[in-house]
Design a protein around this motif. Structure first.
Motif, PDB file in Angstrom:
ATOM      1  N   ILE A  35      -4.441  11.254   3.053  1.00 19.23           N
ATOM      2  CA  ILE A  35      -3.761  12.201   2.154  1.00 19.23           C
ATOM      3  C   ILE A  35      -4.535  13.506   2.167  1.00 19.23           C
ATOM      4  CG2 ILE A  35      -2.999  12.655  -0.201  1.00 19.23           C
ATOM      5  CD1 ILE A  35      -2.778   9.688  -0.685  1.00 19.23           C
ATOM      6  N   LEU A  83      10.416  17.116  -1.404  1.00 15.63           N
ATOM      7  CA  LEU A  83       9.847  16.015  -0.629  1.00 15.63           C
ATOM      8  C   LEU A  83      10.446  16.113   0.760  1.00 15.63           C
ATOM      9  CD1 LEU A  83       8.324  13.087  -0.764  1.00 15.63           C
ATOM     10  CD2 LEU A  83      10.648  12.264  -0.615  1.00 15.63           C
ATOM     11  N   SER A 113       7.009   4.132   8.924  1.00 13.94           N
ATOM     12  CA  SER A 113       6.245   5.314   9.309  1.00 13.94           C
ATOM     13  C   SER A 113       7.045   6.581   9.018  1.00 13.94           C
ATOM     14  CB  SER A 113       5.898   5.226  10.797  1.00 13.94           C
ATOM     15  OG  SER A 113       5.362   6.439  11.247  1.00 13.94           O
ATOM     16  N   PHE A 134       4.041  10.073  -6.912  1.00 10.74           N
ATOM     17  CA  PHE A 134       3.068   9.704  -5.890  1.00 10.74           C
ATOM     18  C   PHE A 134       1.731   9.425  -6.558  1.00 10.74           C
ATOM     19  CE2 PHE A 134       0.949  13.852  -5.703  1.00 10.74           C
ATOM     20  CZ  PHE A 134       1.931  14.705  -6.165  1.00 10.74           C
ATOM     21  N   GLU A 135       0.869   8.785  -5.801  1.00  9.56           N
ATOM     22  CA  GLU A 135      -0.363   8.206  -6.350  1.00  9.56           C
ATOM     23  C   GLU A 135      -1.272   9.210  -7.039  1.00  9.56           C
ATOM     24  OE1 GLU A 135      -3.076   4.608  -4.537  1.00  9.56           O
ATOM     25  OE2 GLU A 135      -2.780   6.414  -3.342  1.00  9.56           O
ATOM     26  N   LEU A 186       9.552   6.841   6.790  1.00 17.22           N
ATOM     27  CA  LEU A 186       9.854   6.933   5.358  1.00 17.22           C
ATOM     28  C   LEU A 186       8.648   7.405   4.543  1.00 17.22           C
ATOM     29  CD1 LEU A 186      12.283   6.211   3.440  1.00 17.22           C
ATOM     30  CD2 LEU A 186      11.097   4.075   2.989  1.00 17.22           C
ATOM     31  N   PHE A 187       7.451   6.963   4.928  1.00 17.99           N
ATOM     32  CA  PHE A 187       6.287   7.233   4.080  1.00 17.99           C
ATOM     33  C   PHE A 187       5.374   8.341   4.596  1.00 17.99           C
ATOM     34  CE2 PHE A 187       6.692   4.330   0.660  1.00 17.99           C
ATOM     35  CZ  PHE A 187       7.417   3.260   1.145  1.00 17.99           C
ATOM     36  N   LYS A 196      -4.538   5.076   5.501  1.00 16.34           N
ATOM     37  CA  LYS A 196      -3.825   6.111   4.736  1.00 16.34           C
ATOM     38  C   LYS A 196      -4.621   7.403   4.789  1.00 16.34           C
ATOM     39  CE  LYS A 196      -3.960   5.612   0.208  1.00 16.34           C
ATOM     40  NZ  LYS A 196      -3.641   5.048  -1.133  1.00 16.34           N
ATOM     41  N   PHE A 210       0.388   7.887   7.265  1.00 16.83           N
ATOM     42  CA  PHE A 210      -0.063   6.516   7.532  1.00 16.83           C
ATOM     43  C   PHE A 210      -0.136   6.384   9.060  1.00 16.83           C
ATOM     44  CE2 PHE A 210      -0.005   4.520   3.399  1.00 16.83           C
ATOM     45  CZ  PHE A 210       0.848   5.330   2.659  1.00 16.83           C
ATOM     46  N   VAL A 234       5.149  11.728   4.584  1.00 15.98           N
ATOM     47  CA  VAL A 234       5.904  12.762   3.883  1.00 15.98           C
ATOM     48  C   VAL A 234       5.031  13.971   3.608  1.00 15.98           C
ATOM     49  CG1 VAL A 234       7.475  11.143   2.761  1.00 15.98           C
ATOM     50  CG2 VAL A 234       5.382  11.784   1.602  1.00 15.98           C
ATOM     51  N   ARG A 248       2.769   1.813  -3.246  1.00 20.79           N
ATOM     52  CA  ARG A 248       1.865   2.233  -4.310  1.00 20.79           C
ATOM     53  C   ARG A 248       1.544   3.728  -4.172  1.00 20.79           C
ATOM     54  NH1 ARG A 248      -1.818  -1.896  -3.948  1.00 20.79           N
ATOM     55  NH2 ARG A 248      -3.198  -0.628  -2.672  1.00 20.79           N
ATOM     56  N   THR A 249       1.517   4.208  -2.928  1.00 19.75           N
ATOM     57  CA  THR A 249       1.206   5.621  -2.685  1.00 19.75           C
ATOM     58  C   THR A 249       2.386   6.518  -3.038  1.00 19.75           C
ATOM     59  OG1 THR A 249      -0.220   4.932  -0.862  1.00 19.75           O
ATOM     60  CG2 THR A 249       0.382   7.247  -0.937  1.00 19.75           C
ATOM     61  N   LEU A 250       3.578   6.088  -2.688  1.00 23.46           N
ATOM     62  CA  LEU A 250       4.776   6.902  -2.937  1.00 23.46           C
ATOM     63  C   LEU A 250       5.843   6.020  -3.567  1.00 23.46           C
ATOM     64  CD1 LEU A 250       6.028   9.752  -2.333  1.00 23.46           C
ATOM     65  CD2 LEU A 250       7.019   8.712  -0.305  1.00 23.46           C
ATOM     66  N   GLN A 251       6.152   6.279  -4.825  1.00 23.03           N
ATOM     67  CA  GLN A 251       7.130   5.459  -5.549  1.00 23.03           C
ATOM     68  C   GLN A 251       8.436   6.227  -5.630  1.00 23.03           C
ATOM     69  OE1 GLN A 251       4.469   5.837  -8.674  1.00 23.03           O
ATOM     70  NE2 GLN A 251       2.991   5.032  -7.207  1.00 23.03           N
ATOM     71  N   ILE A 289       1.014  13.337   3.212  1.00 20.85           N
ATOM     72  CA  ILE A 289       0.678  11.908   3.202  1.00 20.85           C
ATOM     73  C   ILE A 289       1.001  11.340   4.574  1.00 20.85           C
ATOM     74  CG2 ILE A 289       1.162   9.674   2.138  1.00 20.85           C
ATOM     75  CD1 ILE A 289       1.942  11.147  -0.418  1.00 20.85           C
ATOM     76  N   ARG A 307      10.530  14.980   4.962  1.00 22.41           N
ATOM     77  CA  ARG A 307      10.189  14.030   6.020  1.00 22.41           C
ATOM     78  C   ARG A 307      10.661  14.631   7.346  1.00 22.41           C
ATOM     79  NH1 ARG A 307      12.688  10.322   2.221  1.00 22.41           N
ATOM     80  NH2 ARG A 307      11.048   9.059   1.293  1.00 22.41           N
ATOM     81  N   LEU A 314       0.838  -1.208   0.000  1.00 21.97           N
ATOM     82  CA  LEU A 314       0.000   0.000   0.000  1.00 21.97           C
ATOM     83  C   LEU A 314       0.869   1.253   0.000  1.00 21.97           C
ATOM     84  CD1 LEU A 314      -2.917   1.251   0.502  1.00 21.97           C
ATOM     85  CD2 LEU A 314      -2.341   1.195   2.909  1.00 21.97           C
ATOM     86  N   MET A 315       1.891   1.236   0.836  1.00 17.21           N
ATOM     87  CA  MET A 315       2.754   2.415   0.963  1.00 17.21           C
ATOM     88  C   MET A 315       3.551   2.660  -0.313  1.00 17.21           C
ATOM     89  SD  MET A 315       4.188   1.999   4.809  1.00 17.21           S
ATOM     90  CE  MET A 315       3.470   2.893   6.159  1.00 17.21           C
ATOM     91  N   TYR A 361      12.622   2.725  -3.729  1.00 17.65           N
ATOM     92  CA  TYR A 361      12.967   1.796  -2.641  1.00 17.65           C
ATOM     93  C   TYR A 361      11.926   0.682  -2.516  1.00 17.65           C
ATOM     94  CZ  TYR A 361      10.930   6.224  -0.994  1.00 17.65           C
ATOM     95  OH  TYR A 361      10.247   7.405  -0.901  1.00 17.65           O
TER      96      TYR A 361
END
Lengths: 87, 231
Positions: B160, B75, B134, B63-64, B136-137, B158, B152, B139, A55-58, B150, B77, A52-53, A61
């Motif tokens: 956003i 970006l 947590s 990003f999605e 890393l993502f 999730k 989590f 952001v 897919r949200t942020l590519q 974003i 963090r 999931l993660m 890594y």
């Protein structure tokens, strides 16, 4: 089963309630296996979370993290099988 | 009958697209604003690894909800120093079996102690991995169109939040305390006119730079509206 380490007064009183072929350690083993099954479910959720993660942020890594999450699941499965055999 | 005019045949457009087909973003067409942003972001800060806590103008980061022509400018963090608490906790958890397994309330056979230790270390690893994911993502992204937060908050959940640049009303910075002053990280609070009144960039590196970039982007949006260059 090796019960020589266990203090005699703790388990022999318990053992007297069970048939000779049934050791109280069976129940402890079952508890361990239930706990490890729940942990396996958690490890599966970690794999889903990483998918999931990523897919949200590519950010390049994705492959490393997916590999780590799958390795975690496989090690959890290995410990489950090990406890099934040796406990 | 002789040919009077033969129209040249048009070449068929290739239907194969790259994974992210992107025209140069309109912001980067405008040399003045591109130069202003690149003045704010120092050369050594660009093209940093995507594992960093301050990534400027990343080339291969998507990003999605990203639009086709949208370009990521920053970006962000939380500063890596904020991870110190869980790193130390993990080290303590890893050492715990060596200290406590010999002092169990009643004596366990070795095979049970082995399984307990293995599961304990695996759970410690999972704890550290979750904390790392947590960090890393979770952001904050600044693009040439909007700002995105974003989060989590927990497993499989999730959140956003995003706001267009023209809805930003105020940008303020909060830096306080010995650690934050020493390592130059702080919070950036962004007041918006959108549904989410405030977007908070927590514990980010170089908050002054981020504030400058946001102010430049907001000015550019206003200028574009005046000039009629709105997309």
């Amino acid at each position: 089963m090796d019960n020589s380490i266990i203090p005699a007064d703790d388990l022999s009183s318990l053992a007297s309630f069970f048939p000779a072929w049934l050791s109280p350690w069976i129940f402890i083993k079952i508890l361990f296996l239930i706990g490890l099954t729940l942990y396996l479910a958690f490890a599966g959720m970690v794999v889903r979370q990483v998918n999931l993660m990523t897919r949200t942020l590519q950010g390049g890594y994705d492959r490393t993290l997916k590999l780590v999450s799958w390795a975690h699941l496989i090690v959890a499965l290995g410990i489950f099988l090990l406890s099934l055999i040796i406990l | 009958m002789p040919e009077i005019y033969t129209a040249p045949k048009k070449k068929a457009k290739s239907k194969t697209k790259t994974s992210v087909e992107r025209a140069p973003a309109r912001f980067f067409h405008h040399p003045t604003y591109k130069a202003k942003i690149e003045k704010i972001i120092r050369p050594e800060q660009r093209n940093k690894s995507h594992w960093s806590s301050f990534v400027a103008q990343p080339k291969t980061l998507n990003f999605e909800t990203q639009e086709r022509k949208e370009r990521v400018i920053l970006l962000l963090r939380r500063h890596f120093i904020t991870n110190l608490s869980w790193i130390l906790t993990t080290l303590a958890l890893v050492m715990a079996p060596f200290l406590f397994l010999n002092y169990f309330p009643f004596e366990l056979p070795f095979r049970y102690r082995l399984i307990i230790a293995l599961v304990w270390w695996l759970a410690s690893f999972a704890f550290a991995f979750e904390k790392f994911l947590s960090w890393l993502f979770n952001v904050n992204i600044i693009t040439d169109e909007r700002i995105i937060d974003i989060d989590f908050p927990s497993l499989l959940y999730k959140d956003i939040s995003e706001t267009k640049l023209d809805q930003i009303q105020d940008v303020s910075i909060r830096v306080g305390g010995f650690t934050r002053s020493l390592f130059n990280f702080g919070d950036v609070a962004i007041q918006t006119a959108g549904p989410k009144v405030e977007i908070y960039f927590e514990a980010i590196l170089n908050p002054e730079q981020v504030s400058k970039v946001l102010n430049e982007l907001v000015l550019e949006e206003e200028q574009e509206k005046l000039e009629g260059r709105v997309r």
